[in-house]
Design a protein around this motif. Structure first.
Motif, PDB file in Angstrom:
ATOM      1  N   GLY A 185     -10.793  21.981 -20.329  1.00  0.00           N
ATOM      2  CA  GLY A 185     -12.140  22.513 -20.144  1.00  0.00           C
ATOM      3  C   GLY A 185     -13.181  21.593 -20.754  1.00  0.00           C
ATOM      4  O   GLY A 185     -14.200  21.288 -20.129  1.00  0.00           O
ATOM      5  N   GLU A 186     -12.901  21.108 -21.948  1.00  0.00           N
ATOM      6  CA  GLU A 186     -13.858  20.227 -22.624  1.00  0.00           C
ATOM      7  C   GLU A 186     -14.037  18.935 -21.819  1.00  0.00           C
ATOM      8  O   GLU A 186     -15.158  18.433 -21.670  1.00  0.00           O
ATOM      9  CB  GLU A 186     -13.364  19.902 -24.041  1.00  0.00           C
ATOM     10  N   VAL A 225     -21.122  23.416 -18.690  1.00  0.00           N
ATOM     11  CA  VAL A 225     -19.875  24.174 -18.555  1.00  0.00           C
ATOM     12  C   VAL A 225     -19.849  24.772 -17.152  1.00  0.00           C
ATOM     13  O   VAL A 225     -20.469  25.788 -16.871  1.00  0.00           O
ATOM     14  CB  VAL A 225     -19.797  25.281 -19.630  1.00  0.00           C
ATOM     15  N   SER A 226     -19.139  24.071 -16.272  1.00  0.00           N
ATOM     16  CA  SER A 226     -19.109  24.498 -14.871  1.00  0.00           C
ATOM     17  C   SER A 226     -18.067  25.586 -14.691  1.00  0.00           C
ATOM     18  O   SER A 226     -17.367  25.960 -15.636  1.00  0.00           O
ATOM     19  CB  SER A 226     -18.765  23.302 -14.001  1.00  0.00           C
ATOM     20  N   ALA A 227     -17.943  26.081 -13.455  1.00  0.00           N
ATOM     21  CA  ALA A 227     -16.984  27.142 -13.177  1.00  0.00           C
ATOM     22  C   ALA A 227     -15.571  26.667 -13.479  1.00  0.00           C
ATOM     23  O   ALA A 227     -14.762  27.396 -14.050  1.00  0.00           O
ATOM     24  CB  ALA A 227     -17.105  27.576 -11.718  1.00  0.00           C
ATOM     25  N   ASP A 228     -15.272  25.380 -13.114  1.00  0.00           N
ATOM     26  CA  ASP A 228     -13.940  24.824 -13.367  1.00  0.00           C
ATOM     27  C   ASP A 228     -13.625  24.838 -14.856  1.00  0.00           C
ATOM     28  O   ASP A 228     -12.545  25.242 -15.278  1.00  0.00           O
ATOM     29  CB  ASP A 228     -13.873  23.370 -12.882  1.00  0.00           C
ATOM     30  N   ALA A 229     -14.609  24.373 -15.635  1.00  0.00           N
ATOM     31  CA  ALA A 229     -14.411  24.310 -17.076  1.00  0.00           C
ATOM     32  C   ALA A 229     -14.212  25.720 -17.621  1.00  0.00           C
ATOM     33  O   ALA A 229     -13.340  25.983 -18.461  1.00  0.00           O
ATOM     34  CB  ALA A 229     -15.599  23.643 -17.739  1.00  0.00           C
ATOM     35  N   GLN A 230     -15.039  26.629 -17.113  1.00  0.00           N
ATOM     36  CA  GLN A 230     -14.960  28.016 -17.573  1.00  0.00           C
ATOM     37  C   GLN A 230     -13.571  28.587 -17.313  1.00  0.00           C
ATOM     38  O   GLN A 230     -12.982  29.226 -18.178  1.00  0.00           O
ATOM     39  CB  GLN A 230     -16.020  28.823 -16.817  1.00  0.00           C
ATOM     40  N   ALA A 244     -10.795  26.979 -17.149  1.00  0.00           N
ATOM     41  CA  ALA A 244      -9.836  26.414 -18.098  1.00  0.00           C
ATOM     42  C   ALA A 244      -9.951  27.089 -19.453  1.00  0.00           C
ATOM     43  O   ALA A 244      -8.945  27.443 -20.082  1.00  0.00           O
ATOM     44  CB  ALA A 244     -10.073  24.911 -18.227  1.00  0.00           C
ATOM     45  N   PHE A 245     -11.196  27.300 -19.921  1.00  0.00           N
ATOM     46  CA  PHE A 245     -11.376  27.939 -21.231  1.00  0.00           C
ATOM     47  C   PHE A 245     -10.834  29.361 -21.208  1.00  0.00           C
ATOM     48  O   PHE A 245     -10.202  29.812 -22.162  1.00  0.00           O
ATOM     49  CB  PHE A 245     -12.858  27.947 -21.622  1.00  0.00           C
ATOM     50  N   GLU A 246     -11.062  30.034 -20.098  1.00  0.00           N
ATOM     51  CA  GLU A 246     -10.566  31.418 -20.024  1.00  0.00           C
ATOM     52  C   GLU A 246      -9.048  31.437 -20.032  1.00  0.00           C
ATOM     53  O   GLU A 246      -8.420  32.303 -20.662  1.00  0.00           O
ATOM     54  CB  GLU A 246     -11.131  32.113 -18.794  1.00  0.00           C
TER      55      GLU A 246
END
Lengths: 374, 661
Positions: A196-197, A207-212, A214-216
């Motif tokens: 995500g980072e 923080v795009s949807a993709d990154a979000q 991953a973090f989730e």
């Protein structure tokens, strides 16, 4: 040292190539006429063969024979007197010595200007073979890359390399490395958060949807993962949901152990979030530190000066994609929607309304709650 | 090792200065020792240049990114072959290859030139030295491949993906062997002008060089054309692109030189004209060298980015082209003209050939340089493409090709057209028959197609007629004919093969242009398409990974009449990570002399892909014909009869006729 020896030997060889013929004995010279006569004889015999093959009529052949004969006669008449004095006059000796001297002087002089004699060759294999302790980070990375190119299914290798890429700011490589590590060695909160980072950093801190996602995913595996929590809050702030972001950060502060390195990051974010937030790129560390020690009014003033500075910079150099996004975000975060809208308008104008960038700006601004003025 | 190469290059430059001055002074003053310096210096210069080139190539092979040139044009993950070919896949490296070949040819003249008169040899080597010195200086001051980086970057920037192909291994070296080969002819011409006399055997010494250069240039152009054909994915084999024209102009002029040199060698006629042609051919080669690599063409931009390089190039061009032409103007009148001939004769035919070829060269030159001149003067941009060349170059070639078969059948000095025509009756009948068949029975046949096929058949049959007539066909018994055929001089075979190859190339061009077909469509996996009787089924896109790229490879199966698959064609879109560039790998399948050519367009979201499909009948003949032409040149080169014997100065030092009077 070896290089100078080689250079000296080469120079010696080249000088000898000039010197030896100059001192050598004289060969018996042949007059140019000898060569011509040889050719004319050949032409005569060839003429006979052509007649036999019917390539030339006998009458014409006779004419041609006469032509060649005349040339042979002319040859005798035009024979030049034996070439001028072969004895070495002073001028010639001068030319000879100049030539012999020129080779070493010119080559060493020119090489002295152009060359880098102290720099050894550095083939890749040699650089990779030397002791890791002497290698730079870049070289270690290259070595790991070579290893992974040969063994692309070494998940542990990818896992080690991924955070290094991240630190070296090679974000696309970091994304690939994290994805490979996840694919080969399975999910983990650390890997997902790292992915995500990497995605967020590749997008300049957004923080795009993709990154979000991953973090989730990371939080699903480890709800206390600090990196994922922190960035998700950053994402909230970027969307304009500042209160929720502040709440998330405050919750983090309550949960984080006292020695966690994330504490200071969260505190900093909180300090900026009231009202400003997010520091993915923008003020440098020194300014940030200064800002922390200021009174809230002073801090606000400083931030506004910085934003104004950015605004000015973009007026002079409008083709700075990241700069525009930072400016729009800053105005949105500072609670100045009109100025944010105006910045969006200028950003779109700078790249042309139909450009990729314009679409990106509009979408980005919309995610912050800023819509273009029509 | 790298610095050794750099030092060797500097040393080679110093030697080239000696090579250009000392033998020249020696020849002017008649000093044997000064003249003798030329040979060893030339050979040593070649050895040093070779050392320098080896050093650069090994830096490429070992991915030594402390060399700026390697860092800019190589990547550690490239396959070894592309690492090595990358050495000359850039401006600096290719210039080094150029001088390597130049010094190599110079060394050949020095080693095998013992049969040359001493002054001529000295002057030739001096002129070679001048060319060498100019190029060494150009490389060292503006295009130095040995500039170092400290600290060395870890990874290189990769070779331009379009160049990561076997074509790069073959095409530039062949082309440069051709370009630079003509430098020897140029040096001989300028040497003759400096001396103010043309030796009788001048043409014989120049002949093998012309043949060698012409042979390699033919190969280089053909290879370049095939490379563009399969690598660019546009399905064309010739685009009249300035870069292509750049190599085509010296070829046309070189072809003219080849023919006029024959006249000069056999009949001592056309001497002055041949000198001029040699100068012009090399001048066009120089122009070609710089057009390709350094962008004289896009000069406006190139000069802006690197003014020193552009100005240097202009100086080299002006110095050599202007200087040699000025020398020619000064000295040509003092040269003696040679043998006489009637207009209708072998010589006359060759003059006609020269006339057409030089006019064609001028046409191409105008078409190539006019847009440039216009842009430089007015800033307006125009593009001169195929229509211009079809209208100018085409009409010039038609009559030339039509008279080609007559040439070898005409007698020297005074020929008989009627007799030659009678001998060519069979070939003519064959050509007419081919035209009729094409025009009446083949689909898509047009007047142009019929004419083209007829002309090609006329050339091929004409070349064979030449061989038959010279073996005495029709007048002697078959056994005698066979013996005579075997006994024909190799140069006769050379002529016939070269003309035959020309016919084959023409047939390939006409076949592809007139009878080919083309389809563009979107295909989904499992779908089939039919083109000119060949059915292809799209199997799907398969992702793959290469050493330094990833690709989506589309597989197609060739379905036979019985419904079974009998062969596969695959085409791919490659993506090169280091340069962030994509290339298209076309899929080609050769069926007989023809080819099925396939290239991928954009992909849809649903697994569909845009496919461009061509059926190219007889297309391989275009390049096959060039190979036959090369074989002809090689055959001619092997003709021992025409080698120059050294005058037997030791056995009979003073023959009666040559003793000083």
């Amino acid at each position: 040292m070896l290089f100078w020896v080689i250079a000296a030997i080469l120079t010696l060889g080249a000088s000898l190539a000039v010197l030896l013929p100059l001192t050598g004995g004289m060969k018996g010279a042949s007059a140019p006429g000898d060569h011509d006569l040889e050719v004319y004889r050949d032409q005569l015999s060839e003429l006979d063969r052509d007649v036999a093959r019917g390539l030339i009529q006998p009458g014409e052949a006779e004419e041609a024979r006469a032509e060649i004969g005349r040339r042979i006669l002319r040859l005798g008449a035009a024979e030049r007197p034996a070439s001028a004095s072969a004895s070495s006059s002073r001028g010639i000796r001068l030319v000879a010595s100049l030539a012999v001297l020129a080779v070493p002087l010119l080559s060493w002089g020119l090489y002295g200007v152009l060359g880098s004699p102290d720099l050894p060759s550095q083939p890749l294999a040699e650089r990779l073979a030397k002791n890791p302790a002497d290698s730079s980070v870049d070289e270690l990375v290259a070595r790991a890359e070579a290893h992974l190119a040969a063994n692309p299914s070494d998940g542990k290798g990818w896992d080690v390399l991924a955070p290094i890429y991240l630190r070296l700011q090679r974000f696309p490589d970091a994304i690939t490395a994290y994805r490979n590590a996840i694919r080969l060695d399975g999910d983990s909160a650390v890997r997902q958060a790292g992915l995500g980072e990497a995605i967020a950093s590749a997008a300049g801190g957004i923080v795009s949807a993709d990154a979000q996602n991953a973090f989730e995913a990371a939080l699903k595996l480890d709800p206390a993962n600090a990196k994922a929590n922190f960035y998700l809050a950053v994402g909230l702030a970027q969307e304009g949901r500042k209160d929720e972001a502040v709440a998330a950060w405050q919750k983090m502060l309550g949960q984080l152990p006292l020695d966690s390195p994330w504490r200071s990051a969260v505190q900093q974010a909180l300090a900026e979030a009231g009202p400003p937030a997010v520091a993915a790129s923008g003020p440098d560390a020194q300014q940030m530190e200064a800002a922390q020690q200021m009174s809230p009014q002073d801090r606000q003033a400083m931030i506004e000066t910085m934003v104004a500075g950015l605004d000015d910079k973009l007026k002079q150099n409008p083709r700075d994609e990241e700069g525009w996004m930072r400016l729009i975000r800053s105005y949105a975060v500072l609670g100045k929607p009109d100025q944010a809208r105006e910045a969006l308008g200028r950003a779109v104008a700078a790249f042309g309304a139909d450009s990729e960038q314009a679409k990106k700006f509009t979408a980005f601004a919309a995610s912050l709650g800023v819509t273009a003025t029509e | 090792m790298v610095e050794t190469g750099h030092f060797a290059l500097v040393l080679a430059f110093a030697l080239s200065l000696v090579q250009m001055l000392v033998p020249l002074v020696g020849a002017r003053t008649g000093n044997q020792r000064l003249m003798a310096v030329g040979g060893p210096v030339t050979v040593t210069g070649f050895a040093l240049t070779a050392l320098s080139f080896t050093a650069l190539a090994s830096a490429y092979a070992g991915s030594d990114f402390s060399v700026a040139n390697v860092w800019e044009n190589s990547h550690s993950l490239q396959p070894m072959i592309y690492k090595i070919t990358g050495t000359w896949g850039n401006h600096e490296g290719s210039m080094l290859l150029w001088v390597l070949i130049l010094t190599f040819f110079g060394a050949l003249v020095a080693v095998f030139g013992n049969n040359l008169p001493a002054t001529l040899k000295a002057n030739v080597l001096a002129v070679q030295g001048m060319i060498g010195a100019a190029f060494f200086l150009f490389i060292l001051t503006t295009s130095n491949p040995f500039i170092r980086l400290n600290p060395a970057p870890v990874e290189g920037r990769d070779l331009n993906p379009v160049l990561q192909d076997l074509g790069l291994a073959i095409h530039p070296p062949l082309l440069y062997l051709g370009y630079v080969g003509f430098s020897v002819c140029f040096s001989f011409s300028v040497a003759a002008l400096i001396e103010g006399r043309i030796d009788a055997s001048w043409a014989r010494w120049v002949r093998p060089w012309t043949l060698v250069a012409w042979m390699f240039l033919t190969g280089g152009i053909a290879m370049g054309s095939y490379w563009a054909y399969y690598e660019l994915g546009w399905g064309g084999f010739w685009f009249w692109d300035p870069v292509e024209n750049a190599s085509f102009m010296p070829w046309l002029a070189g072809t003219a030189l080849l023919h006029s040199a024959t006249v000069m060698e056999k009949r001592s006629a056309l001497k002055i004209w041949t000198l001029l042609l040699a100068i012009l051919t090399f001048s066009l080669s120089l122009l070609g060298t710089f057009l390709v690599r350094s962008g004289v063409l896009t000069s406006v931009h190139a000069f802006a980015t690197d003014p020193a390089r552009g100005v240097f190039i202009l100086c080299i061009l002006t110095l050599f082209i202007g200087g040699s032409l000025a020398l020619f103007a000064l000295r040509a009148s003092s040269l003696t003209a040679g043998g006489l001939f009637h207009p209708i004769s072998r010589e006359g035919a060759l003059v006609l050939n020269n006339l057409f070829l030089t006019t064609a060269t001028a046409t191409v030159l105008v078409g190539t340089l006019y847009p440039l001149a216009l842009e430089a003067l007015t800033g307006g941009k125009i593009s001169v493409g195929a229509p211009f060349f079809d209208l100018t170059f085409g009409p010039l070639m038609l009559p030339l090709l039509a008279i080609v078969p007559f040439g070898p059948l005409l007698a020297w000095k005074r020929g008989d057209v009627i007799a030659a025509s009678q001998r060519l009756m069979a070939a003519f009948a064959l050509a007419i028959a081919a035209m009729l068949v094409t025009g009446l029975f083949i689909d898509g046949g047009s007047v142009f197609a019929a004419l083209g096929v007829g002309l090609a058949v006329w050339l091929i049959a004409g070349a064979l007629t030449d061989l038959a007539v010279k073996s005495g066909a029709g007048s002697v018994a078959p056994a005698v004919m066979l013996r005579r055929f075997a006994g024909l001089p190799r140069s006769v075979f050379g002529t016939a093969l070269a003309h035959l190859g020309l016919g084959l190339t023409l047939l390939g061009i006409v076949g592809t242009l007139c009878f080919g077909s083309e389809k563009i469509l979107t295909m989904r996996p499992g779908e089939t398409v039919e083109l000119s009787g060949h059915t292809l089924r799209f199997e799907g896109l398969f992702p793959q990974k290469g050493p330094n790229f990833t690709e989506d490879r589309a597989r197609f199966l060739l379905i036979g009449a019985d419904g079974n698959a009998n062969g596969e064609i695959s085409s791919a879109k490659r993506f090169f990570q280091a340069r962030q560039m994509a290339t298209t790998e076309s899929g080609i399948r050769t069926l007989g002399l023809s080819q099925l050519y396939l290239s991928l367009g954009d992909e849809g979201n649903d697994g569909s892909v845009v496919v461009r499909l061509w059926w190219k009948p007889l297309v391989t003949l275009i390049w096959g014909g060039a190979l036959v032409m090369m074989a002809g040149a090689a055959m001619s080169l092997a003709d021992r009869r025409l080698r120059v014997g050294a005058p037997a100065r030791r056995r009979k030092p003073a023959a009666a006729l040559t003793s000083p009077t």
